[in-house]
Design an enzyme around this catalytic site. Structure first.
Site, PDB file in Angstrom:
ATOM      1  N   HIS A 228       2.982 -24.129   8.975  1.00 52.12           N
ATOM      2  CA  HIS A 228       3.712 -25.378   8.478  1.00 52.12           C
ATOM      3  C   HIS A 228       3.427 -25.372   7.467  1.00 52.12           C
ATOM      4  O   HIS A 228       2.901 -25.622   6.152  1.00 52.12           O
ATOM      5  CB  HIS A 228       2.563 -26.520   9.330  1.00 52.12           C
ATOM      6  CG  HIS A 228       2.296 -26.227  10.468  1.00 52.12           C
ATOM      7  ND1 HIS A 228       3.662 -25.387  11.448  1.00 52.12           N
ATOM      8  CD2 HIS A 228       1.196 -27.126  11.132  1.00 52.12           C
ATOM      9  CE1 HIS A 228       2.955 -25.688  12.570  1.00 52.12           C
ATOM     10  NE2 HIS A 228       1.547 -26.376  13.005  1.00 52.12           N
TER      11      HIS A 228
ATOM     12  N   LYS B  55      -3.062 -37.533  15.244  1.00 56.30           N
ATOM     13  CA  LYS B  55      -4.368 -36.375  14.952  1.00 56.30           C
ATOM     14  C   LYS B  55      -4.776 -36.245  13.661  1.00 56.30           C
ATOM     15  O   LYS B  55      -5.461 -36.313  13.103  1.00 56.30           O
ATOM     16  CB  LYS B  55      -3.422 -35.015  15.506  1.00 56.30           C
ATOM     17  CG  LYS B  55      -4.224 -35.002  17.486  1.00 56.30           C
ATOM     18  CD  LYS B  55      -3.773 -34.252  17.544  1.00 56.30           C
ATOM     19  CE  LYS B  55      -2.953 -33.974  18.718  1.00 56.30           C
ATOM     20  NZ  LYS B  55      -2.252 -32.935  19.694  1.00 56.30           N
TER      21      LYS B  55
ATOM     22  N   CYS C   4      -3.435 -27.993  13.609  1.00 49.93           N
ATOM     23  CA  CYS C   4      -3.195 -27.440  13.267  1.00 49.93           C
ATOM     24  C   CYS C   4      -2.723 -27.699  11.488  1.00 49.93           C
ATOM     25  O   CYS C   4      -2.985 -27.149  10.357  1.00 49.93           O
ATOM     26  CB  CYS C   4      -1.917 -26.128  13.274  1.00 49.93           C
ATOM     27  SG  CYS C   4      -1.054 -26.981  14.397  1.00 49.93           S
TER      28      CYS C   4
ATOM     29  N   SER D 245       5.745 -22.214  15.615  1.00 50.53           N
ATOM     30  CA  SER D 245       4.705 -21.446  16.911  1.00 50.53           C
ATOM     31  C   SER D 245       3.913 -22.809  17.057  1.00 50.53           C
ATOM     32  O   SER D 245       2.899 -22.344  17.956  1.00 50.53           O
ATOM     33  CB  SER D 245       4.643 -20.654  16.578  1.00 50.53           C
ATOM     34  OG  SER D 245       4.197 -20.909  14.967  1.00 50.53           O
ATOM     35  N   GLY D 246       3.594 -23.860  16.477  1.00 49.80           N
ATOM     36  CA  GLY D 246       2.651 -24.411  16.785  1.00 49.80           C
ATOM     37  C   GLY D 246       2.897 -25.156  17.774  1.00 49.80           C
ATOM     38  O   GLY D 246       1.715 -26.018  18.733  1.00 49.80           O
TER      39      GLY D 246
ATOM     40  N   VAL E 180      -2.218 -18.186  20.310  1.00 50.93           N
ATOM     41  CA  VAL E 180      -3.286 -18.042  19.151  1.00 50.93           C
ATOM     42  C   VAL E 180      -4.800 -16.873  20.281  1.00 50.93           C
ATOM     43  O   VAL E 180      -5.718 -16.639  19.198  1.00 50.93           O
ATOM     44  CB  VAL E 180      -3.996 -19.616  19.788  1.00 50.93           C
ATOM     45  CG1 VAL E 180      -5.326 -20.046  18.821  1.00 50.93           C
ATOM     46  CG2 VAL E 180      -3.747 -20.209  18.450  1.00 50.93           C
TER      47      VAL E 180
HETATM   48  N1  LIG Z   1       0.084 -22.743  18.130  1.00 50.28           N
HETATM   49  C1  LIG Z   1      -0.190 -23.553  16.981  1.00 50.28           C
HETATM   50  O1  LIG Z   1       0.143 -23.282  16.271  1.00 50.28           O
HETATM   51  C2  LIG Z   1      -1.849 -23.849  17.867  1.00 50.28           C
HETATM   52  C3  LIG Z   1      -2.339 -24.454  16.712  1.00 50.28           C
HETATM   53  C4  LIG Z   1      -4.754 -24.984  17.176  1.00 50.28           C
HETATM   54  C5  LIG Z   1      -4.253 -25.626  18.293  1.00 50.28           C
HETATM   55  N2  LIG Z   1      -3.347 -25.253  18.943  1.00 50.28           N
HETATM   56  C6  LIG Z   1      -4.003 -24.943  20.587  1.00 50.28           C
HETATM   57  O2  LIG Z   1      -4.300 -23.590  21.052  1.00 50.28           O
HETATM   58  C7  LIG Z   1      -3.979 -23.663  22.097  1.00 50.28           C
HETATM   59  C8  LIG Z   1      -2.926 -23.026  22.658  1.00 50.28           C
HETATM   60  O3  LIG Z   1      -1.590 -22.517  21.582  1.00 50.28           O
HETATM   61  P1  LIG Z   1      -0.561 -21.121  21.672  1.00 50.28           P
HETATM   62  O4  LIG Z   1       0.807 -21.923  20.941  1.00 50.28           O
HETATM   63  O5  LIG Z   1      -1.815 -20.028  21.639  1.00 50.28           O
HETATM   64  O6  LIG Z   1      -0.154 -21.665  23.036  1.00 50.28           O
HETATM   65  P2  LIG Z   1       0.295 -20.554  24.247  1.00 50.28           P
HETATM   66  O7  LIG Z   1       0.656 -19.075  23.545  1.00 50.28           O
HETATM   67  O8  LIG Z   1       1.380 -21.078  25.316  1.00 50.28           O
HETATM   68  O9  LIG Z   1      -1.111 -19.882  25.052  1.00 50.28           O
HETATM   69  C9  LIG Z   1      -1.300 -20.670  26.250  1.00 50.28           C
HETATM   70  C10 LIG Z   1      -2.815 -19.943  25.957  1.00 50.28           C
HETATM   71  O10 LIG Z   1      -2.891 -20.800  27.459  1.00 50.28           O
HETATM   72  C11 LIG Z   1      -3.091 -20.112  28.989  1.00 50.28           C
HETATM   73  N3  LIG Z   1      -3.457 -20.695  30.201  1.00 50.28           N
HETATM   74  C12 LIG Z   1      -2.900 -21.677  30.552  1.00 50.28           C
HETATM   75  N4  LIG Z   1      -3.027 -22.830  31.323  1.00 50.28           N
HETATM   76  C13 LIG Z   1      -4.241 -22.211  32.250  1.00 50.28           C
HETATM   77  C14 LIG Z   1      -4.850 -21.843  33.198  1.00 50.28           C
HETATM   78  N5  LIG Z   1      -5.073 -23.338  33.667  1.00 50.28           N
HETATM   79  N6  LIG Z   1      -6.452 -21.521  33.275  1.00 50.28           N
HETATM   80  C15 LIG Z   1      -6.422 -20.924  31.873  1.00 50.28           C
HETATM   81  N7  LIG Z   1      -5.810 -20.347  31.386  1.00 50.28           N
HETATM   82  C16 LIG Z   1      -4.828 -20.795  30.543  1.00 50.28           C
HETATM   83  C17 LIG Z   1      -1.909 -18.919  28.890  1.00 50.28           C
HETATM   84  O11 LIG Z   1      -2.299 -18.065  29.678  1.00 50.28           O
HETATM   85  P3  LIG Z   1      -0.961 -17.124  31.182  1.00 50.28           P
HETATM   86  O12 LIG Z   1      -0.363 -16.263  29.386  1.00 50.28           O
HETATM   87  O13 LIG Z   1      -2.213 -16.919  31.653  1.00 50.28           O
HETATM   88  O14 LIG Z   1      -0.196 -18.859  30.951  1.00 50.28           O
HETATM   89  C18 LIG Z   1      -2.351 -18.211  27.663  1.00 50.28           C
HETATM   90  O15 LIG Z   1      -3.201 -17.670  27.135  1.00 50.28           O
HETATM   91  C19 LIG Z   1      -3.550 -25.205  22.875  1.00 50.28           C
HETATM   92  O16 LIG Z   1      -4.577 -26.012  23.111  1.00 50.28           O
HETATM   93  C20 LIG Z   1      -2.673 -26.000  21.088  1.00 50.28           C
HETATM   94  O17 LIG Z   1      -2.701 -27.113  21.472  1.00 50.28           O
HETATM   95  C21 LIG Z   1      -2.431 -24.504  19.222  1.00 50.28           C
END
Ligand SMILES: NC(=O)c1ccc[n+]([C@@H]2O[C@H](COP(=O)([O-])OP(=O)(O)OC[C@H]3O[C@@H](n4cnc5c(N)ncnc54)[C@H](OP(=O)(O)O)[C@@H]3O)[C@@H](O)[C@H]2O)c1
Length: 346
Positions: free
Chosen positions: A243, A214, A128, A158-159, A17
């Protein structure tokens, strides 16, 4: 005094994201004079697209921002969003950490942008599957009211995050090459060639997943209507991005499928793809990379005189997360809701 643009933090900038948010801020020409990417300690110093270098979160590094877009999970948002706010920034958060707090507006740009004014520093981006559904439901709600929703989702891996995408690909590769799969880490069971009625997690003693809760709670908060009855089953399917949702909508007053189709065709952020004779309906593989919410299979529920069935599909990483976060930043800017701390003498 001249306005040189905002100083913007992107927290979780290396994730799925976060990467998209960085790209969208640029593509959509958001007025930023500086964008600073943050991630975990693992990524500090890493160079991203455009030569931006990842920083770590600490008391000094969070100072001096106008806006912070978070997508780093609930734990990071819980700890660091208030610190950005204390330092003067507005936070737009993608995690579920703050969504149901009373003083945190939960906002979809096409649905309830007026809720933004009530923020106390943190603004939440909905889940999402809720996001895409309410974009499609809003015109129906305004025209005929909504009494009850029965929802079944088919949610992409990917969610769950980048590691879940890797798990699906690794399992698929192993199975196609007749090798044993490694024990699943991201899901309770094998996700490849399977469908798991378990999107999200079960709290002890709970018969619904948190993802299903949610959908129920966030939909009522965004539409500002606690009276809507909602039943939801969230299913994880082996799709990479996009989705899909089968939604049965029981309206308060009559609304024909033709009227619904017309309303949806002119609704902001919605595209109607609905010609079953030509096998035309939204598909996850087609919507990946698009910002709109797609609706098809609009039809009368034969089991109820005031119910319609819809098939709603969107890119969960775009409208489901990054696009809406950037659109909210744009609305804040357009409505003069970001304190112009970065004006400087011309
Ligand atoms: N994926 C979706 O469809 C979706 C939709 C709506 C909301 N979200 C929300 O968006 C967020 C991220 O989702 P994503 O799919 O992008 O996840 P992701 O690809 O796993 O990425 C997670 C990100 O968070 C960082 N991170 C993890 N631990 C951290 C810490 N302690 N301090 C600072 N940064 C940290 C990671 O950094 P590193 O690379 O350094 O580990 C990475 O940049 C989640 O809260 C999720 O619930 C996701």
């Amino acid at each position: 005094m001249s306005f040189e643009g905002y100083r913007v933090a992107v927290v979780g900038a290396t994730g799925q994201v976060g990467t998209l948010m960085l790209r969208l801020l640029k593509e959509r020409a958001f007025p930023a004079r500086e964008i600073v990417p943050f991630a975990s300690e693992r990524s500090v110093g890493r160079e991203l697209e455009d030569g931006l270098r990842v920083r770590g979160l600490d008391e000094d590094s969070v100072q001096g921002f106008d806006l912070a877009l978070f997508s780093a999970g609930g734990g990071t948002s819980g700890e660091w969003a208030p610190r950005f706010v204390d330092a003067g920034a507005i936070v737009i958060d993608n995690s579920s950490r703050w969504r149901m707090n009373e003083d945190v507006p939960l906002v979809v740009s096409e649905v309830n942008p007026e809720a933004l004014v009530a923020h106390a520093g943190i603004i939440a981006n909905p889940n999402c599957s809720t996001m895409q559904m309410v974009v499609a439901l809003k015109p129906i709600y305004d025209a005929a009211g909504i009494e009850r929703l029965v929802i079944c989702t088919y949610q992409a891996v990917s969610g769950t995050g980048r590691r879940a995408v890797d798990e699906l690909l690794d399992q698929s590769h192993a199975l196609l090459h007749d090798r044993e799969i490694a024990p699943p880490e991201q899901y309770a069971h094998q996700i490849a060639f399977n469908a798991l009625p378990h999107a999200g997690s079960f709290a002890p003693g709970e018969d619904h997943t948190d993802e299903e809760r949610k959908l129920m709670n966030e939909t009522r908060k965004i539409l500002d209507d606690e009276s809507i009855a909602i039943s939801a089953t969230c299913v994880r399917v082996p799709v990479l991005t996009g989705h899909s949702e089968a939604v049965n909508v029981q309206t308060r007053s009559d609304l024909s499928p033709e009227q619904a189709r017309e309303l949806l065709a002119s609704a902001p952020g919605v595209s109607v793809l609905d010609d079953p004779d030509s096998a035309l309906y939204p598909l996850a593989i087609d919507v990946a990379g698009r910002d709109e919410v797609f609706v098809g299979r609009i039809r009368r529920d034969p089991g109820h005189p005031r119910a319609l069935d819809l098939w709603i599909v969107a890119d969960n990483l775009r409208k489901g997360a990054a696009t809406n976060a950037v659109q909210l930043a744009e609305v804040l800017d357009e409505r003069g809701l970001i304190t112009p701390r970065t004006r400087s003498a011309a």
